[in-house]
Every structure is written in structure tokens, then in C-alpha cells.
Design an enzyme around this catalytic site. Structure first.
Site, PDB file in Angstrom:
ATOM      1  N   GLY A 214      40.219  25.086  16.138  1.00 31.19           N
ATOM      2  CA  GLY A 214      41.605  24.728  15.800  1.00 31.19           C
ATOM      3  C   GLY A 214      41.791  24.966  14.301  1.00 31.19           C
ATOM      4  N   ALA A 215      42.621  25.965  13.988  1.00 31.94           N
ATOM      5  CA  ALA A 215      42.862  26.281  12.572  1.00 31.94           C
ATOM      6  C   ALA A 215      44.237  25.788  12.155  1.00 31.94           C
ATOM      7  CB  ALA A 215      42.741  27.785  12.352  1.00 31.94           C
TER       8      ALA A 215
ATOM      9  N   ASN B 138      46.683  22.298  11.084  1.00 34.54           N
ATOM     10  CA  ASN B 138      46.694  21.511   9.838  1.00 34.54           C
ATOM     11  C   ASN B 138      45.368  20.788   9.592  1.00 34.54           C
ATOM     12  OD1 ASN B 138      49.298  22.225   9.117  1.00 34.54           O
ATOM     13  ND2 ASN B 138      50.210  20.607  10.363  1.00 34.54           N
TER      14      ASN B 138
ATOM     15  N   ASP C   9      40.640  29.769  16.475  1.00 36.53           N
ATOM     16  CA  ASP C   9      41.925  29.272  17.016  1.00 36.53           C
ATOM     17  C   ASP C   9      42.484  30.322  17.966  1.00 36.53           C
ATOM     18  OD1 ASP C   9      44.235  27.049  15.806  1.00 36.53           O
ATOM     19  OD2 ASP C   9      44.911  28.649  17.155  1.00 36.53           O
TER      20      ASP C   9
ATOM     21  N   ARG D 120      50.998  14.863  17.486  1.00 36.10           N
ATOM     22  CA  ARG D 120      52.209  14.148  17.910  1.00 36.10           C
ATOM     23  C   ARG D 120      53.371  14.440  16.972  1.00 36.10           C
ATOM     24  NH1 ARG D 120      51.247   7.793  16.620  1.00 36.10           N
ATOM     25  NH2 ARG D 120      50.012   8.030  14.740  1.00 36.10           N
TER      26      ARG D 120
ATOM     27  N   VAL E 168      38.042  15.264  17.139  1.00 31.72           N
ATOM     28  CA  VAL E 168      39.193  14.808  16.343  1.00 31.72           C
ATOM     29  C   VAL E 168      40.468  14.766  17.193  1.00 31.72           C
ATOM     30  CG1 VAL E 168      40.581  15.286  14.273  1.00 31.72           C
ATOM     31  CG2 VAL E 168      38.125  15.768  14.248  1.00 31.72           C
TER      32      VAL E 168
ATOM     33  N   HIS F 142      41.451   4.217  18.270  1.00 26.63           N
ATOM     34  CA  HIS F 142      42.218   4.944  17.245  1.00 26.63           C
ATOM     35  C   HIS F 142      43.663   5.089  17.733  1.00 26.63           C
ATOM     36  CE1 HIS F 142      43.259   7.778  14.163  1.00 26.63           C
ATOM     37  NE2 HIS F 142      43.468   8.750  15.020  1.00 26.63           N
TER      38      HIS F 142
HETATM   39  P1  NAI Z   1      48.068  21.701  14.789  1.00 29.44           P
HETATM   40  O1  NAI Z   1      49.082  21.985  15.834  1.00 29.44           O
HETATM   41  O2  NAI Z   1      48.407  21.974  13.367  1.00 29.44           O
HETATM   42  O3  NAI Z   1      46.719  22.502  15.134  1.00 29.44           O
HETATM   43  C1  NAI Z   1      46.153  22.518  16.386  1.00 29.44           C
HETATM   44  C2  NAI Z   1      45.611  23.920  16.603  1.00 29.44           C
HETATM   45  O4  NAI Z   1      44.858  23.944  17.813  1.00 29.44           O
HETATM   46  C3  NAI Z   1      46.714  24.983  16.732  1.00 29.44           C
HETATM   47  O5  NAI Z   1      46.582  25.933  15.702  1.00 29.44           O
HETATM   48  C4  NAI Z   1      46.470  25.585  18.116  1.00 29.44           C
HETATM   49  O6  NAI Z   1      46.736  26.976  18.172  1.00 29.44           O
HETATM   50  C5  NAI Z   1      44.990  25.274  18.327  1.00 29.44           C
HETATM   51  N1  NAI Z   1      44.574  25.329  19.714  1.00 29.44           N
HETATM   52  C6  NAI Z   1      45.244  24.882  20.822  1.00 29.44           C
HETATM   53  N2  NAI Z   1      44.513  25.147  21.928  1.00 29.44           N
HETATM   54  C7  NAI Z   1      43.371  25.749  21.516  1.00 29.44           C
HETATM   55  C8  NAI Z   1      42.221  26.233  22.189  1.00 29.44           C
HETATM   56  N3  NAI Z   1      42.103  26.151  23.526  1.00 29.44           N
HETATM   57  N4  NAI Z   1      41.240  26.788  21.452  1.00 29.44           N
HETATM   58  C9  NAI Z   1      41.333  26.876  20.108  1.00 29.44           C
HETATM   59  N5  NAI Z   1      42.417  26.430  19.414  1.00 29.44           N
HETATM   60  C10 NAI Z   1      43.412  25.881  20.117  1.00 29.44           C
HETATM   61  O7  NAI Z   1      47.617  20.176  14.970  1.00 29.44           O
HETATM   62  P2  NAI Z   1      46.846  19.266  13.904  1.00 29.44           P
HETATM   63  O8  NAI Z   1      47.821  18.521  13.091  1.00 29.44           O
HETATM   64  O9  NAI Z   1      45.808  20.083  13.245  1.00 29.44           O
HETATM   65  O10 NAI Z   1      46.148  18.191  14.883  1.00 29.44           O
HETATM   66  C11 NAI Z   1      45.110  18.599  15.751  1.00 29.44           C
HETATM   67  C12 NAI Z   1      44.699  17.449  16.666  1.00 29.44           C
HETATM   68  O11 NAI Z   1      44.065  16.432  15.888  1.00 29.44           O
HETATM   69  C13 NAI Z   1      45.861  16.759  17.381  1.00 29.44           C
HETATM   70  O12 NAI Z   1      45.480  16.386  18.685  1.00 29.44           O
HETATM   71  C14 NAI Z   1      46.102  15.522  16.537  1.00 29.44           C
HETATM   72  O13 NAI Z   1      46.746  14.493  17.245  1.00 29.44           O
HETATM   73  C15 NAI Z   1      44.679  15.173  16.164  1.00 29.44           C
HETATM   74  N6  NAI Z   1      44.511  14.321  15.005  1.00 29.44           N
HETATM   75  C16 NAI Z   1      43.497  13.402  15.069  1.00 29.44           C
HETATM   76  C17 NAI Z   1      43.226  12.587  14.010  1.00 29.44           C
HETATM   77  C18 NAI Z   1      42.087  11.611  14.102  1.00 29.44           C
HETATM   78  O14 NAI Z   1      41.939  10.778  13.206  1.00 29.44           O
HETATM   79  N7  NAI Z   1      41.253  11.669  15.126  1.00 29.44           N
HETATM   80  C19 NAI Z   1      44.041  12.647  12.782  1.00 29.44           C
HETATM   81  C20 NAI Z   1      45.055  13.671  12.795  1.00 29.44           C
HETATM   82  C21 NAI Z   1      45.272  14.476  13.885  1.00 29.44           C
END
Ligand code: NAI
Length: 308
Positions: free
Chosen positions: A7-8, A10, A32, A82, A118, A175
Site C-alpha cells: 500500500g503506497a 498515505n 501498490d 475511513r 495497519v 483500536h
Molecule cells: P490510502 O487510500 O491512502 O492507501 C491505501 C492504498 O492501498 C491505496 O494506494 C490502494 O491502491 C492500496 N491497495 C488497495 N488494495 C490493494 C492491494 N490488494 N494490494 C496492494 N495495495 C492495495 O489509505 P491510507 O490512509 O494509507 O490508510 C491505509 C489503511 O490504514 C486504511 O485501512 C486505514 O484505515 C488504516 N489506518 C490504520 C491506522 C492504525 O493505526 N492501525 C492509522 C491510519 C490508517
């Protein structure tokens, strides 16, 4: 040391950036499914290394898991974040499918890796990873407590009017906005309990702000946060690859500890080269234990959705 970040977006890109900028590892692979995204972001980061002097190699791919082979650690951030007004729990359906397929492909190429989960809802995604990965339990860590504790410490330092570096605090449990448990009783300002400086009312407000810390940022930014989540993910990776043995509240499988079984939930653990190495029993009081049990019940209900 080689680390892959899946996942590249944010959070994933920020994790990779911190790992590279601080030269925590020699090699970072960013993968990604979105065409061009990991290539573009890793090229941008590579160009930054010419200015920062980092020697970390950055490799990218759209879907070639062979490039991730023999990763020491894999951070999984792939999935949907979200939007304002959404809970982390609402992401379960989409993200479970993504996390399952990613974990299966990762362990094929890196059978001895340590997974840092994550993607949200993180407690359930970590539970799912344990079910499908076939890795020893110590090699799967859910990252949530590191971030929630950073938010807790930030709010405490604001209330104390001091630097966050002078404050220590821990958030355990799930979480989720309603499942996390900021442990105000154990928080300290340079070793002195914060209860000596802050009133019960202020501490209650700090805990409440911490619990909606993610939602507050989502409302402000329009999507979920990434600087602290990326730094928190990199901190977990650093404790593994440098065998720092840091105590980081993390989501791990419980087998009777804290009165729970067949669940992954946030508890303080020592993190080192073998993954999470030991669960620390901090002796919850009855009120905290009750909150922990409620948190477990909510997370268990979410886990049950996986079976449907
Ligand atoms: P984002 O939308 O910016 O990035 C997610 C990336 O995953 C996208 O670039 C997408 O193309 C990619 N992706 C989707 N399916 C894929 C696959 N099968 N293989 C490879 N890449 C794939 O989202 P963001 O903000 O980076 O958040 C990512 C996840 O982390 C979310 O589920 C978010 O809720 C979670 N998160 C968890 C936190 C924690 O403390 N555990 C804190 C912040 C976010």
C-alpha cells in the site's frame, strides 16, 4: 535488513519515507495495485535521498510479489481508509478481502517474515492475518497502540503545557473510538504520575480527546491521518530490526492474558528481532479490567463478521 510496505497510499508511503529518511533499513520495497503509484512515490523518495544522504534503496512494484522475497518485515497498509463520519469498523468487508490476499502472497515469498498489520479495523485484520498466514504467533503484530499512545501523550502534554517528549502514556484495548483505553492512572510527566498535576476532570477530557483523536483528524483533513500513523508503523519496524526491545502497546493474540482468549487486542509487549517477544502484565485495576473486557467483547463481535 529488507522491509516491504504494501500500500503506497498515505500511511504506507509515509512509513516507507520514515524508514528511508532515518536509514532504519537498507532496502524498502513499496507495492501498490494502483498503476504508477508506488513507482512514482518511491522515485520521489529516492530523489529525496540524494538531498538527505540516506543510503536506503527504494524499490517499487505494482504487483510483483517476487520483489518482496525474503523481507525481514512486511507492513500491510493496503485497503480503504475511513472518510469523515465513518467508523473503522465500517471498513471490514472490503479490507478483509484485501488483507487476506496480500498476506497469502507475502508469506509465499517471505515465509519467515514478521508482519505489521495497519489496515483497519486493525484488531480484526490482525486476527484474520493470524488465521491465514501460518506464521508463529509472535511474528504478527497489529499497529494501533503505538499511534493511540502518541495521541494520548500529545493531549497530555498540551494539558500539562510541556513537551510531549517529557510525557509517557499508554493506550491499550481495541483500536477503535469506543474500544481503546487510555491508561491515565499510569501516565507520567518525567516519572511523576500525571494525576499529581491534572484534575480528574482534565484527565477525563484528555482520554476522551484521545479516543476520538483519529476522527478529529479525519474531519479536519477529509481523510484519515498519515504522519503519526506512518511514524508509529516505522517505530514498530525499528524496534524489530534494531532489536530495541521497546515496550509498545500492540495488538497480539491473547491466550488467557488479561483474562481473554481467541482474540487479538492491544496490550503492552516487548518488541524485538523475534517480533512481539513478551506480553507485559501491568495489573489492571477492576475499572480498567472492566473496560478491557468490554473492548474485547466489541472486537469479538467484529471478528465474528469475518465468519459470515
Ligand atoms: P490510502 O487510500 O491512502 O492507501 C491505501 C492504498 O492501498 C491505496 O494506494 C490502494 O491502491 C492500496 N491497495 C488497495 N488494495 C490493494 C492491494 N490488494 N494490494 C496492494 N495495495 C492495495 O489509505 P491510507 O490512509 O494509507 O490508510 C491505509 C489503511 O490504514 C486504511 O485501512 C486505514 O484505515 C488504516 N489506518 C490504520 C491506522 C492504525 O493505526 N492501525 C492509522 C491510519 C490508517
Amino acid at each position: 535488513m529488507k522491509v516491504t510496505v504494501i500500500g503506497a497510499g498515505n500511511v504506507g508511503a509515509t512509513t516507507a519515507d520514515v524508514l528511508s529518511y532515518r536509514q532504519i533499513v537498507d532496502e524498502v520495497v513499496l507495492l501498490d495495485i494502483k498503476e504508477g503509484l508506488s513507482e512514482g512515490k518511491s522515485l520521489d523518495m529516492l530523489q529525496a535521498t540524494t538531498l538527505t544522504g540516506s543510503l536506503t534503496r527504494l524499490i517499487s512494484s505494482t504487483n510483483d510479489y517476487s520483489l518482496t522475497a525474503n523481507s525481514d518485515v512486511v507492513v500491510i497498509t493496503s485497503g480503504v481508509p475511513r472518510k469523515p463520519g465513518m467508523t473503522r469498523e465500517e471498513l471490514i468487508g472490503v479490507n478483509a478481502g484485501i488483507v487476506k490476499s496480500v498476506v497469502e502472497q507475502i508469506v509465499k515469498y517471505s515465509p519467515n517474515t514478521i508482519l505489521v498489520i495497519v489496515s483497519n479495523p486493525m484488531d480484526t485484520m490482525t486476527y484474520l492475518a493470524h488465521k491465514v498466514a501460518g506464521l508463529p504467533p509472535n511474528r504478527i503484530i497489529g499497529m494501533g497502540g503505538a499511534l493511540d499512545s502518541a495521541r494520548f501523550v500529545t493531549y497530555l502534554s498540551k494539558a500539562l503545557n510541556c513537551s510531549p517528549a517529557d510525557v509517557q502514556g499508554m493506550v491499550i484495548g481495541g483500536h477503535g473510538d469506543t474500544t481503546m483505553i487510555p491508561l491515565t492512572r499510569l501516565a507520567s510527566y518525567r516519572g511523576v504520575p500525571v494525576t499529581q498535576f491534572l484534575s480528574a476532570e482534565t484527565l477525563k477530557q484528555v482520554a476522551a480527546d484521545t479516543m476520538v483523536g483519529g476522527a478529529t483528524l479525519t474531519k479536519l483533513i477529509g481523510t484519515s491521518a498519515w504522519y503519526a500513523p506512518g511514524a508509529a508503523s516505522a517505530a514498530v519496524v525499528e524496534s524489530i530490526v534494531r532489536d530495541q526491545k521497546r515496550i509498545i502497546p500492540s495488538c497480539v493474540p491473547l491466550n488467557g492474558e488479561y483474562g481473554q482468549k481467541d482474540i487479538c487486542l492491544g496490550v503492552p509487549v516487548i518488541i524485538g528481532k523475534n517480533g512481539w517477544e513478551k506480553i507485559i502484565d501491568i495489573q489492571l485495576n477492576s475499572e480498567e479490567q472492566e473496560l478491557f473486557n468490554k473492548s474485547a467483547e466489541a472486537v469479538r463481535n467484529m471478528n465474528n463478521v469475518l465468519a459470515t
